[in-house]
Scaffold this active site. Structure first.
Site, PDB file in Angstrom:
ATOM      1  N   GLY A   1       0.774  -1.306   0.053  1.00  0.00           N
ATOM      2  CA  GLY A   1      -0.075  -0.023   0.145  1.00  0.00           C
ATOM      3  C   GLY A   1       0.836   1.066  -0.029  1.00  0.00           C
ATOM      4  O   GLY A   1       0.541   2.264  -0.633  1.00  0.00           O
TER       5      GLY A   1
ATOM      6  N   ASN B   1      -8.939   3.414   8.060  1.00  0.00           N
ATOM      7  CA  ASN B   1      -8.281   2.364   8.734  1.00  0.00           C
ATOM      8  C   ASN B   1      -8.668   2.404  10.449  1.00  0.00           C
ATOM      9  O   ASN B   1      -8.286   1.244  11.064  1.00  0.00           O
ATOM     10  CB  ASN B   1      -7.015   2.443   8.429  1.00  0.00           C
ATOM     11  CG  ASN B   1      -6.067   3.698   8.754  1.00  0.00           C
ATOM     12  OD1 ASN B   1      -6.486   4.631   7.990  1.00  0.00           O
ATOM     13  ND2 ASN B   1      -5.110   3.520   9.581  1.00  0.00           N
TER      14      ASN B   1
ATOM     15  N   GLN C   1      -7.497  -1.011   3.178  1.00  0.00           N
ATOM     16  CA  GLN C   1      -8.430  -1.187   4.090  1.00  0.00           C
ATOM     17  C   GLN C   1      -9.774  -1.877   3.821  1.00  0.00           C
ATOM     18  O   GLN C   1     -10.379  -2.741   4.565  1.00  0.00           O
ATOM     19  CB  GLN C   1      -8.786  -0.238   5.464  1.00  0.00           C
ATOM     20  CG  GLN C   1      -9.339  -0.895   6.610  1.00  0.00           C
ATOM     21  CD  GLN C   1      -8.002  -1.565   7.353  1.00  0.00           C
ATOM     22  OE1 GLN C   1      -8.111  -2.964   7.525  1.00  0.00           O
ATOM     23  NE2 GLN C   1      -6.886  -1.064   7.887  1.00  0.00           N
TER      24      GLN C   1
ATOM     25  N   SER D   1      -3.118  -3.563  -0.707  1.00  0.00           N
ATOM     26  CA  SER D   1      -2.120  -4.184  -0.136  1.00  0.00           C
ATOM     27  C   SER D   1      -2.571  -5.802   0.417  1.00  0.00           C
ATOM     28  O   SER D   1      -3.573  -5.896   0.749  1.00  0.00           O
ATOM     29  CB  SER D   1      -1.637  -3.763   1.214  1.00  0.00           C
ATOM     30  OG  SER D   1      -0.390  -4.311   1.646  1.00  0.00           O
TER      31      SER D   1
ATOM     32  N   HIS E   1      -1.527  -7.969   2.700  1.00  0.00           N
ATOM     33  CA  HIS E   1      -1.493  -8.392   4.043  1.00  0.00           C
ATOM     34  C   HIS E   1      -2.797  -8.083   4.910  1.00  0.00           C
ATOM     35  O   HIS E   1      -2.931  -8.512   6.002  1.00  0.00           O
ATOM     36  CB  HIS E   1      -0.046  -7.946   4.653  1.00  0.00           C
ATOM     37  CG  HIS E   1       0.011  -6.358   5.362  1.00  0.00           C
ATOM     38  ND1 HIS E   1      -0.595  -6.130   6.473  1.00  0.00           N
ATOM     39  CD2 HIS E   1      -0.048  -5.482   4.534  1.00  0.00           C
ATOM     40  CE1 HIS E   1      -0.493  -4.682   6.624  1.00  0.00           C
ATOM     41  NE2 HIS E   1      -0.143  -4.104   5.519  1.00  0.00           N
TER      42      HIS E   1
ATOM     43  N   CYS F   1       0.861   1.913  12.247  1.00  0.00           N
ATOM     44  CA  CYS F   1       1.774   2.778  11.780  1.00  0.00           C
ATOM     45  C   CYS F   1       2.266   3.947  12.437  1.00  0.00           C
ATOM     46  O   CYS F   1       3.447   4.481  12.177  1.00  0.00           O
ATOM     47  CB  CYS F   1       1.406   3.210  10.227  1.00  0.00           C
ATOM     48  SG  CYS F   1       1.222   2.003   8.957  1.00  0.00           S
TER      49      CYS F   1
END
Length: 383
Positions: free
Chosen positions: A71, A151, A181, A201, A203, A327
């Protein structure tokens, strides 16, 4: 002690089938997809098949999918390369105050280079008003970047409405959305919603870390953020990570197959959790939109209880959740999302936890969470 993971919005466990396939690919398909011999052709075939699956998942063409490291790279490429390649047209960009840092940091970087960025406010549910987007658009606006879903609080933005507004405006703006997300939970259609650029992304959907893709509309030609070889149709240099790409493909296939059942299960867990917390006498309020949200993300204001203390207390009994974006974990700065929603003086800033469901979450785990959360809240309110 059973360890319970309820921080799937930060990252998700790799699905067992994905892990098995990825490992198998590492052993058997190590050829460089750019090589013309048999080993290379085998890898190229896997790459091409994966791109078809990725494109279909968002109603795009295979040629519009650029595989990236995830991402952050996708967001940076969409934002920075759009700005730098279109600066002769205009230097104005639009985003919101609640974006992920993978969007906000590139915007700040571009401001240092002389670009002008408009940061739109959101309401108390975390939603940006499409009318504000329309009002902010100018003839020199070259990019609008608004996340598909937040998110931290799970609020869904009116992406279709915003896309239509941008398309019908007299600006030169491309429309980018960070869908990291939302991907896997929402019905994403880039053509229906007039999306020009979209970031994903792996993951977040039980795929490997370090792999993702960027959708780039076929009419858009962006330079590569990463210079080097001519991989990914000259859009992204670097030898392709075939095992991770194959694992990502498998994760998407599983995601598509069980979406309905998964979302139904999350909805039941969500309702049960909130009902049981009320019964347990926990004093809380829900952050985010009550009706337009991701089912697997629950942001709770636990009134009068420090989120940091609550997270540590629950971790000691084996329950993992968070205060917001992973993050920013360890960062002393408060949540920019909650500040944008409620103001910097709101007690919610320091008293909000995020619970997020995913692969392996059970109703029994939610029952344990309610019990332990109730205990922790009562104990911490006495101190």
């Amino acid at each position: 002690m059973e360890r319970i993971y309820l921080d799937h919005a930060a990252t998700s466990p790799v699905h067992p089938e994905v892990a098995e396939l990825t490992y198998d690919m590492m052993k058997k398909h190590f050829g460089n997809a750019s090589s013309i011999h048999g080993f290379g052709r085998d890898s190229r075939r896997i790459l091409d098949q994966s791109r078809i699956v990725f494109a279909k998942s968002i109603n795009a063409k295979t040629s519009e999918i650029t595989i990236t490291s995830g991402g952050s790279e996708s967001d940076n490429t969409a934002i920075i390369e759009t700005a730098l390649s279109r600066k002769e047209i205009g230097k104005h960009l639009i985003t919101t105050a609640v974006e992920h840092h993978a969007v906000l940091k590139p915007m700040e970087y571009l401001e240092e280079l002389g670009f002008e960025v408009t940061y739109l406010p959101v309401d108390e549910t975390g939603k940006v008003d499409p009318a504000d987007v329309k009002a902010a658009l100018r003839k020199d606006t070259i990019l609008v970047s608004i996340m598909y879903a937040n998110n931290e609080v799970g609020t869904l933005m009116d992406i279709g409405t915003i896309g239509k507004i941008i398309k019908e405006s007299d600006s030169a703006a491309y429309f980018h959305t960070d869908a990291v997300q939302a991907y896997g939970s929402e019905d994403i259609d880039v053509k229906r919603d007039h999306i020009d650029l979209l970031s994903v992304s792996a993951h977040k959907i039980n795929g490997p870390k370090g792999i993702g893709f960027l959708y780039i509309n076929e009419d858009i030609h962006l330079p590569s953020l990463i210079r080097g070889g001519e991989q990914e149709m000259k859009r992204r240099a670097g030898t392709e990570n075939i095992p991770a790409i194959a694992g990502f493909k498998k994760a998407v296939e599983i995601m598509e197959a069980d979406r309905s059942a998964r979302l139904s299960s999350f909805e039941k867990m969500r309702v049960f959790l909130l009902e049981q917390l009320e019964k347990a006498g926990v004093d809380f309020e829900l952050n985010g939109s009550p009706d337009q949200h991701l089912e697997h993300i629950i942001s709770l204001w636990t009134k009068g209880v420090s989120a940091e203390q609550l997270i540590v207390s629950l971790d000691l009994v084996g329950i993992a959740l968070s205060a917001g974006s992973a993050c920013t974990a360890g960062n002393i700065d408060p949540s920019h999302v909650l500040i944008a929603m409620f103001g910097s003086d709101s007690p919610r800033i320091a008293e909000t936890i995020r619970i997020s469901f995913g692969l392996g979450t059970t109703m029994e785990q939610i029952e344990i969470l309610v019990e332990e959360l109730g205990k922790a809240v009562r104990r911490l309110k006495k101190t």
